[in-house]
Structures are given as C-alpha cells and as structure tokens.
Design an enzyme around this catalytic site. Structure first.
Site, PDB file in Angstrom:
ATOM      1  N   ASN A 307       1.188   5.013   8.591  1.00 46.02           N
ATOM      2  CA  ASN A 307       0.119   5.125   7.600  1.00 46.02           C
ATOM      3  C   ASN A 307      -1.221   4.825   8.248  1.00 46.02           C
ATOM      4  O   ASN A 307      -1.424   3.753   8.813  1.00 46.02           O
ATOM      5  CB  ASN A 307       0.349   4.144   6.441  1.00 46.02           C
ATOM      6  CG  ASN A 307      -0.772   4.214   5.413  1.00 46.02           C
ATOM      7  OD1 ASN A 307      -0.877   5.190   4.676  1.00 46.02           O
ATOM      8  ND2 ASN A 307      -1.623   3.193   5.375  1.00 46.02           N
ATOM      9  N   GLU A 308      -2.111   5.787   8.219  1.00 47.28           N
ATOM     10  CA  GLU A 308      -3.515   5.663   8.634  1.00 47.28           C
ATOM     11  C   GLU A 308      -3.674   5.011  10.017  1.00 47.28           C
ATOM     12  O   GLU A 308      -4.393   4.016  10.178  1.00 47.28           O
ATOM     13  CB  GLU A 308      -4.317   4.937   7.564  1.00 47.28           C
ATOM     14  CG  GLU A 308      -4.273   5.704   6.243  1.00 47.28           C
ATOM     15  CD  GLU A 308      -5.244   5.221   5.177  1.00 47.28           C
ATOM     16  OE1 GLU A 308      -5.865   4.148   5.360  1.00 47.28           O
ATOM     17  OE2 GLU A 308      -5.386   5.930   4.170  1.00 47.28           O
ATOM     18  N   PRO A 309      -3.035   5.584  11.034  1.00 49.67           N
ATOM     19  CA  PRO A 309      -3.115   4.989  12.371  1.00 49.67           C
ATOM     20  C   PRO A 309      -4.483   5.151  13.030  1.00 49.67           C
ATOM     21  O   PRO A 309      -4.710   4.571  14.096  1.00 49.67           O
ATOM     22  CB  PRO A 309      -2.041   5.758  13.153  1.00 49.67           C
ATOM     23  CG  PRO A 309      -1.979   7.086  12.487  1.00 49.67           C
ATOM     24  CD  PRO A 309      -2.175   6.792  11.026  1.00 49.67           C
TER      25      PRO A 309
END
Length: 620
Positions: A307-309
């Site tokens: 998630n949202e790296p």
C-alpha cells in the site's frame, strides 16, 4: 478479542500514530526515473473558455497518450500562469475534457491555458493557446436537459461495486467509540453496502500484519498460521464480497526493521530481510486460499502488493526495492496458478505507474492490473498509459478514492461529497475497471478511533451506521437502470459543474439523475451563484402518464448532520432513536406527468452542492 487492553493505551497509540503521520505524510520515496525522462506530449488543441455564473468552464480536445491535464490561470494575458489548486489535497491534474473553475472571483477577467501529461509525475507539455473569460456576477439562466427516452446511449459500468474497508480484523472487535459494538456495526455496514450499493469487492489493509499471526520463525524455520486469515475471508465471503488481497504489512519475524511502523495498530513498513521467504509467504498464502476456496473462486479475487510504497510513511525501502517486492510476490502467486490475478503499484497520488509498467515489461513480471489512488479529484486516465505501453488488456483498479486524503476533515461528512462521487463515477466510465470509495465505515483506526459522532471520518457510514450524503448518492446510482438513454444537457456549466445520467428500465421506468458540484473545496458550504434551475424536456414517451417522484441530496435534504446538534460527542439512546428515524432519503411525490404526443416538460431547482433524482414510472 480486542487488540487494545485499555482506552488509555489506545489513545496514547493514536496520538503517537497521528503525530508520526503528520510529520511524514508529505515525504516521497525517490523515483528511479526523473520526470524529464518521461514522455512530453503536445498541448491540447481547440481550447475554449465559457463564462458562467460564478464559474468558468474550460473545454479542450484530447491528446493521445495523455493521462491528464493541468489547468493554468493568470490575471494577465502575459502571465505568470499557475496551476489551479481546487483544494482536494492530492493530484491537481484532471482527466479532461472539461473543467469548471469556481476558485475565480466573479467579475474579474482571467486568462487560461491547458497542458497535457503522460504520467502523474511527467513534465507537462507546453501551454496551449491562451483563452480568456470572466465569471459572471448575475444568476444563471436555466439549463435544459433534452431526453429522448427510446434512443439508446450505452450502459453504465458500476465502478462503485468495489469498496474499501481499512483492516478487516475489526469484524471481530467488541466495544468501541460511543459505546458502539465495532464488530456488529462493521458487519452491518458491509451488509448494507452489499444490498444497497451493490458492492461485490472489498479491499483492506493488513492481512499479513502480526495481529493475524500469519508468519513467524521458530528456531530459524518459517512457520505459517492462516487460521485468522480464514476467519476473516470466510466472513467476507458470507457477506457477499470477494477480497482484493492487499499484501501488507510485513510480519515482524520477516522485517528488516520492526521499529518502523504505521498507524495505531503498528503495521511494519520495512522490506523483508529474506527475499526468498517473502516469496514463500505469498506463495503459501495463495496456495492455501486456493485449497480452501477453490481456484474458480480465488481466480476472481485480486492480489495487490503493498500500500502506497511511494510514501515514506508506508515504505522504508526504495522504489527499486518495492519493484522487487512486487516481482517476488507476483511470481510466487502465479506459480500457484496462472489464473490468479496480481497487480500494483498501489501508490498514492497516482504516482509511479509508468515507471512500474516499464519495470514489469523489462523484467517480465506478471501483471494483471495496475492499482493506484487519488483523492479530492477525478481519477486520471491510465488506459492511455497502458495503450502507449501496448498493454491494453491490463485492468485499471483505483483501490482507494475519496473526497479528501485528510483524516478528520469536515468535508467527509458534508453534502459536498454527494455530487463529487457522481462526477467521479461518470468521469471514469471508459478508463477504469473499478473506483473503490475509501471507506465503508467510520469504524476506522488508522490514526485513532472516532472521537465523536460526526468527526470528519472517511466512512460512507457513520459510527452507528447513519447514511452520509456520499452514501446516498451511490445508492441512487445503484437504484438506476444500467441502460442509458440519450440525454443532452445544455447551459451554464453543463458537463462540467452540472452533469446527468438518464436510464430506462425494462418496465419503462425512467430515472433522471442530475447533480451540481465543484471540485473546489472552498465551496463546501455552497455558493448561491452556483445554484441552477434545470428544465427537462422529455420526448419519445410511450405511456400516456407517469407516476413521478423527486429525491434530493443537498445541505438540507438527505443530510443526517442537520439532525444532530453536536452538543455532546455522542448521542444518548433516545437521540440515537431520533437520528435513525431521520436517516432517510428525502423523497417527495409529485403530480403525475401526462405526455402530450409522447412529450412532457418538468423543472426543478438544483443547489450546489446538490443531487436530484426524478423517477418516472408508467402508470397502469
């Protein structure tokens, strides 16, 4: 059992998580490719500006390969030109090909230009031809909606059938904020969304988190326990949903740094210390799910890596380490069965998509869908990026989308969100396969549990499962037919500020959905200059008369916040009863519509923000 032993402990964790979030949320992971290495496109042509009451509508022709467009404005014909910021708090580019500027001052002259982009971080094109306009200070003339009831116009794609649910272990929690029962209310929220919104897919965080105890190491050997995962997914399937399995967060025994965490539940955000075991974990999980639920079922799910790296608050590694994280997981999952769907990069603010596509093609990484997020705006058109990469078969899943990325924001509870979700769902019809509103419920623990009833929570439903205006807007979409009929909207702000959909059902019922909303969040409380009158002219009516009702969502209709004084943080039992009794759509019966030679006329007011649904059912 609830993971928090006391409310004091939870409050301490929430305060710490919020301080950390606010400190790091704006920090980005450095990308592998600089913006000047991405394609630079030509500017749009046929740019036009139309002055309207309280707004200026910009229109332009599409540019091949453009995922979006920046709108520039100046108070002088020679500049300087700056990008319009409508206050959504995230991506400023819009997918096109129309934009209503309501951030302007009525009566003042402005000059506008448009630039195209090939990716969220690409360098914009040169500016288009400059056009000028002056938002008007007088009230608008009525708009006209001309409907041809028997002329087919395609179908609606129900992009709202995927929703977000934060972390699903809450399904089994007990007492929560305001003396609520988290598990039962969370379950009820999903049940309502399934039946009232038609939701079929559910995406959530933290399935690999230590709370699930999926992975641990004993005497140096990997050990797996999928019993908590089974408990969650058994329940999700019983509720009528299929999971989008977000592969996060890192189990502590596999993490390089267990001290780097996110949220109150301390999801670990560091890369794996052993890449082989990271692959084995994902392969074991996929194999177990296939064994338990069958390949015919699990092949209809999706596996989304992380998630949202691109945000440091979610990932301590580099971009290349994320790409490796994806590649190792995706290959392990595909090794179980090629029919399993994998995708990423699951980034914030629509970033890294072209970099990710380039990596996947170069390395031969398995890829079935791209996923990314945006808030406070219409989702960009990544079908164009896929077409440019010669990957037209890849799906586009917006696995997080909403009115704002900001926790505890007033706009989350406001009527402003109702036309916003309708603009988004119509805008993305031809360039997305899912647009998942984030999230279903205000039982949401990222930065702490709800401090009071209406606290600006991300949920479509409040604690206590009261319907917010955004929920009602999606419910009206779900109630419509799927078969569109020809409807031409003309007038001040048509197709930009105001838009519409008209559908016909098999029994001849016509649903006329019209909404009025701006992306400009400075107008959260409305603006009289943006209110409109709508005149409808219907043709090709087959029945002689129609039963007619009008449903409204605006600041005074279908808006539960108007029924709560907020003098205390939480309602008493008696006040809950009053709120639930008031929690209904505002539907008013109207006189029957009588057709003359197959035609009829109607009119109504449409405030901004506002939504109106007219339903015309043939009388028998």
């Amino acid at each position: 059992m609830d993971m928090y032993s006391s409310m004091d402990q939870f409050t301490t964790q929430a305060n710490s998580a919020r301080a950390d979030w606010e400190k790091r949320i704006g920090q980005r992971i450095k990308e592998g490719s600089e913006p000047d290495r991405l394609p630079i496109l030509p500017p749009p042509e046929q740019v036009a500006a139309t002055s309207g009451a309280g707004q200026v509508t910009l229109r332009w022709s599409p540019v091949e390969g453009a995922v979006g467009y920046f709108i520039y404005r100046s108070e002088q014909p020679t500049g300087p030109f700056t990008i319009i910021d409508h206050g959504g708090g995230d991506v400023l580019a819009v997918p096109g090909l129309a934009y209503a500027d309501t951030t302007c001052t009525p009566g003042q002259q402005y000059w506008y230009a448009i630039a195209s982009i090939a990716d969220a971080k690409a360098r914009p094109s040169e500016l288009s031809t400059i056009v000028e306009a002056q938002p008007q200070t007088q009230v608008s003339e009525p708009l006209t909606l001309h409907i041809q009831a028997q002329k087919e116009a395609g179908q609606i794609n129900p992009l709202w059938h995927m929703l977000g649910g934060e972390h699903l272990s809450q399904l089994f929690y007990k007492e929560g904020p305001g003396n609520s029962q988290i598990g039962s209310e969370y379950t009820q929220a999903f049940t309502m969304a399934h039946h009232e919104l038609g939701a079929r897919y559910l995406r959530a965080h933290a399935i690999l988190d230590d709370e699930q105890n999926v992975y641990r190491e004993v005497n140096g050997e990997a050990a797996y326990d999928f019993s908590s995962v089974d408990r969650i997914y058994d329940f999700v399937l019983q509720l009528g949903f299929r999971p989008i399995v977000e592969l996060s967060f890192m189990p502590s025994d596999l993490a390089t740094d267990v001290t780097k965490t996110i949220f109150t539940y301390k999801g670990i955000i560091s890369p794996p210390k052993n890449w082989q075991r990271w692959g084995e974990l994902n392969g074991r999980l996929a194999a177990h799910l296939v064994e338990r639920y069958g390949i015919e079922e699990v092949s209809q799910w999706g596996f989304e890596v992380w998630n949202e790296p691109n945000l440091k608050v979610f990932w301590t590694g580099t971009q290349q380490e994320y790409f490796r994280l994806y590649d190792v997981a995706a290959r392990a999952i595909k090794a179980v069965d090629e029919r399993l769907k994998v995708g990423g990069p699951s980034t914030a603010a629509a970033e890294w998509v072209v970099d990710f596509l380039n990596y996947a093609q170069r390395e031969g990484s398995p890829l079935d869908f791209i996923s990314t997020h945006t808030y406070g705006n219409l989702p960009l058109n990544f079908k164009e990026a896929l077409k440019a990469a010669n990957l037209p078969h890849i799906e586009v899943l917006w696995t997080e989308w909403g009115i704002t990325p900001t926790h505890f924001a007033r706009v989350n509870d406001a009527a402003f969100g109702a036309p916003f979700v309708l603009h988004g769902m119509k805008s993305a019809q031809n360039h997305a396969d899912a647009l998942a509103y984030w999230v279903v419920s205000d039982h949401f623990e990222e930065l702490g549990r709800a401090p009071k009833l209406f606290h600006g929570g991300f949920g479509l439903l409040s604690v206590g499962n009261l319907h917010k205006p955004r929920y009602w807007a999606l419910a009206l979409l779900e109630e419509m037919g799927r078969d569109l009929v020809h409807a031409e909207l003309q007038g001040d702000g048509a197709g930009s500020l105001i838009d519409s959909w008209v559908t016909r059902k098999a029994d001849g019922t016509l649903d006329v959905l019209v909404w009025n909303g701006t992306l400009d969040q400075s107008k959260i409380d409305g603006d009289p200059l943006l209110d409109r009158q709508i005149r409808i002219h219907l043709e090709q009516l087959l029945a002689e008369s129609y039963h007619c009702s009008i449903t409204r969502i605006d600041m005074t209709h279908s808006n539960i916040t108007t029924h709560w004084t907020g003098q205390t943080d939480w309602p008493t039992p008696e006040q809950w009863d009053i709120l639930h009794a008031a929690d209904t759509l505002a539907v008013e019966e109207m006189p029957d519509v009588v057709a003359t030679h197959g035609a009829a006329d109607l009119a109504f007011t449409l405030p901004m923000p506002g939504v109106v649904r007219l339903r015309l059912t043939p009388t028998r």
